[in-house]
Structure formats: C-alpha cells, structure tokens
Design a protein around this motif. Structure first.
Motif, short mmCIF file in Angstrom:
data_model
loop_
_atom_site.label_atom_id
_atom_site.label_comp_id
_atom_site.label_asym_id
_atom_site.label_seq_id
_atom_site.Cartn_x
_atom_site.Cartn_y
_atom_site.Cartn_z
N ALA A 63 7.00 -13.86 -3.72
CA ALA A 63 5.33 -13.56 -3.46
C ALA A 63 5.43 -12.04 -3.43
N ILE A 64 6.32 -11.55 -2.74
CA ILE A 64 6.16 -9.91 -2.31
C ILE A 64 6.50 -9.30 -3.49
N SER A 65 7.40 -9.85 -4.45
CA SER A 65 7.89 -9.19 -5.49
C SER A 65 6.86 -8.91 -6.38
N ILE A 66 6.05 -10.29 -6.58
CA ILE A 66 4.83 -10.17 -7.45
C ILE A 66 3.81 -9.20 -7.22
N LEU A 67 3.34 -9.13 -5.88
CA LEU A 67 2.45 -8.16 -5.27
C LEU A 67 2.76 -6.85 -5.48
N THR A 68 4.06 -6.55 -5.32
CA THR A 68 4.48 -5.13 -5.67
C THR A 68 4.41 -4.68 -7.04
N THR A 69 4.48 -5.71 -8.15
CA THR A 69 4.38 -5.59 -9.47
C THR A 69 2.86 -5.63 -10.04
N ILE A 70 2.23 -6.33 -9.47
CA ILE A 70 0.75 -6.41 -9.72
C ILE A 70 -0.35 -5.34 -9.35
N ASP A 71 0.22 -4.81 -8.39
CA ASP A 71 -0.71 -3.83 -7.27
C ASP A 71 0.22 -2.70 -6.99
N LYS A 72 -0.03 -1.51 -7.52
CA LYS A 72 0.77 -0.48 -7.06
C LYS A 72 0.59 0.08 -5.85
N ASP A 73 -0.61 -0.34 -5.40
CA ASP A 73 -1.14 0.35 -4.10
C ASP A 73 -0.59 -0.52 -2.80
N ILE A 74 -0.03 -1.83 -3.11
CA ILE A 74 0.27 -2.36 -2.24
C ILE A 74 1.38 -2.13 -1.24
N ASP A 75 2.29 -1.14 -1.69
CA ASP A 75 3.40 -0.77 -0.98
C ASP A 75 2.99 -0.04 0.46
N SER A 76 1.89 0.71 0.11
CA SER A 76 1.31 1.29 1.22
C SER A 76 1.00 0.40 2.52
N ILE A 77 0.64 -0.83 2.26
CA ILE A 77 0.58 -1.66 3.38
C ILE A 77 1.81 -2.45 3.68
N LEU A 78 2.44 -3.02 2.61
CA LEU A 78 3.67 -3.67 2.85
C LEU A 78 4.73 -3.04 3.58
N ALA A 79 5.02 -1.83 3.15
CA ALA A 79 6.11 -0.81 3.50
C ALA A 79 5.93 -0.19 4.73
N ASN A 80 4.64 -0.35 5.25
CA ASN A 80 4.44 0.64 6.58
C ASN A 80 4.61 -0.31 7.73
N PHE A 81 5.79 -0.06 8.48
CA PHE A 81 6.19 -0.88 9.61
C PHE A 81 5.72 -0.19 10.81
N GLU A 82 5.11 0.82 10.93
CA GLU A 82 4.83 1.69 12.10
C GLU A 82 3.68 0.50 13.09
N GLU A 83 4.10 0.87 14.41
CA GLU A 83 3.13 0.07 15.30
C GLU A 83 1.87 1.04 15.70
N PRO A 84 0.93 0.73 16.29
CA PRO A 84 -0.40 1.19 16.52
C PRO A 84 -0.10 2.60 17.56
N ASP A 85 -0.55 3.61 17.08
CA ASP A 85 -0.49 4.90 17.95
C ASP A 85 -1.40 4.83 19.05
N LYS A 86 -1.16 5.71 20.01
CA LYS A 86 -2.39 5.75 21.03
C LYS A 86 -3.57 6.43 20.22
N ILE A 87 -4.77 5.89 20.40
CA ILE A 87 -5.83 6.47 19.75
C ILE A 87 -7.35 6.59 20.68
N ASP A 88 -8.25 7.02 20.07
CA ASP A 88 -9.27 7.23 20.84
C ASP A 88 -10.15 5.76 21.34
N LEU A 89 -9.95 5.64 22.61
CA LEU A 89 -10.37 4.35 23.07
C LEU A 89 -11.73 4.10 22.97
N ALA A 90 -12.68 5.17 23.11
CA ALA A 90 -14.18 5.03 23.20
C ALA A 90 -14.60 4.64 21.91
N ALA A 91 -14.15 5.32 20.81
CA ALA A 91 -14.26 5.35 19.31
C ALA A 91 -14.03 3.72 18.69
#
Length: 269
Positions: free
Chosen positions: A146-174
C-alpha cells in the motif's frame, strides 16, 4: 450489532456500522489509510470539512485533530477498511533513502480511483473471513504494498509519510483558539503543542488565567450559541461538532451557562 470491527491484525481492520451515525474525535498516532466501501464519512477539521462517499480512498495524517462522523447511507451500512501506517513501518520502508521533502501540508489526502490502490485494498477482504490468526509477514507485505502504491500514484505523499518529526513547541493560544472544539484529553493537547501535561497546564493558566476544562467548556458553548442563534442550526446538528458526547449533556451545560436551554433559545426567535 450496530458496530462491528474485524481485525486482520492490529494494523488492518474492517469496520461495519448500521446505526444512525458513529462519531469519534481523534488525532491518530499513525497515518490512517481508509477505503470506504459503502456509507458516508464526514471529517471536520478546524478550518476545513470533507465528505467521502462509497468507493472513496483517503488518508488521515497522524497528529491531525479531526471529528470523524461515519453514517450508513442508501440502505447500506458504513463499511470501511482502515490500514494504520505507523512511523515504524514507514521508517522501514524509506530506510536511509534521501528524499527531498517539502513542507508537509496540513490536510486530508484524497486519492483518485486507481486500479493498483483499489486492488490492493480489495484484496484484504477475503482475509477478514479467516478464522485463524493472520500471518504477520503477509500483513507486513500488504502494508508495504500500500505504501509503495501511494508513493507511486501521488508524488506529494512523501512529504507526509516520510516526515517522522514530533510536534514542536508552538503558540499555545493560537492553537487552542483554533482547535478548542475537539474533545481531546489534555495530554493530547499538550503533546500536539510540544508540551508535557504539566507544562501545558502551567502555560495555559498563564495565558488564559483559568483551567483548561472551564475555558474549553465556555468556548464550545459560546460557539454552540452562535451556531443556534445566527446560523439557525438545530441542537442535534451542533452538539457533536463542538466536543460534546451526547445531546443531554450538551443541553444541561448550555442551560447552566446561559440560563435557558438550546430549544428555548430557538423558541425565542
């Protein structure tokens, strides 16, 4: 039985729901690839809404706050196959391959009909009928396929699937002003803003000078009042979109805050 879930293994499941609607609020730890066989799925995010019908395939990225409403339709149950794409699986897939990453878009991915993706997901159905445990090695192959097919049919999907970062400290109020309607544990709000629970509570009180629970309840009820008074919505249309579990709890809290019930407000108009 109104709601039934059959598991191939913990990462692949088939759900079948025959009630009026089934709602969940989530920010999943894994990406969730969904093939909707029948019924309708509504996904409500802070600034966008999606409606998917039978035959749709979509991806809910991990750590994205959303209200998900599953509804049977046209006499058919809400039936869907869901596959978890965990960070562990994705790390194994991408390995040390260096792919140039774009900024990951904060959105639900919807995939056009594609024979490779449809055949991959449809091939899972027979396995749900097996009585014995599903072999882990075959489940692993299916997820990798399934992952192989997703990366084949949608070139933008790597920006989601290959991003392994955890959430950074962000503006809490916003973040809270944008996402208060999601009924998440405080620990999850803390994690998504890059904070421990203790730090989240401390920072929250510094900013809003009130506990998170009281602030969240007031914000949700203020939004409900606006939806009822200005947009002519019905209480049953409002309560599940603003973080309340049931109509009676919503009505009780609404009357406690405003001195009149949602139905009395509508009757005043």
């Amino acid at each position: 039985m109104e709601y039934q879930v059959n598991y191939i293994n913990p990462e692949i499941k088939l759900s079948n729901y025959t009630g009026k609607l089934f709602k969940t609020e989530a920010a999943f730890d894994d990406h969730l690839l969904v093939w909707l066989i029948s019924g309708e799925t509504k996904i409500i995010q802070a600034d966008e809404r999606f409606i998917f019908g039978g035959g749709s395939t979509f991806l809910i990225p991990r750590n994205q706050l959303a209200t998900i409403i599953n509804i049977p339709k046209d006499g058919l149950p809400h039936k869907a196959v869901a596959m978890h794409l965990s960070v562990k699986r994705l790390r194994e897939f991408y390995g040390t391959e260096n792919r140039k990453q774009k900024v990951a878009p904060n959105r639900i991915f919807s995939f056009k009909k594609h024979p490779l993706l449809e055949s991959c997901l449809a091939s899972l159905i027979p396995y749900f009928e097996m009585q014995e445990n599903f072999p882990e090695n075959i489940a692993s192959l299916k997820i990798t396929e399934a992952i192989s097919i997703l990366t084949t049919i949608d070139k933008d999907i790597d920006s989601i699937l290959a991003n392994f970062e955890e959430p950074d400290k962000i503006d809490l109020a916003a973040f809270m002003d944008k996402n208060f309607m999601f009924n998440m544990p405080l620990e999850k709000f803390g994690y998504l803003t890059g904070r421990s629970l203790t730090t989240f509570k401390r920072d929250f009180h510094k900013i809003f000078n009130v506990t998170p629970q009281r602030w969240l309840t007031k914000k949700r009820l203020d939004l409900a009042h606006y939806e009822l008074a200005e947009k002519n919505k019905k209480p049953i249309e409002v309560y599940y979109e603003i973080g309340f579990e049931n109509l009676s709890h919503f009505s009780y809290a609404f009357k406690k805050q405003f001195g009149y019930s949602p139905t009395e407000l509508i009757g005043q108009k």
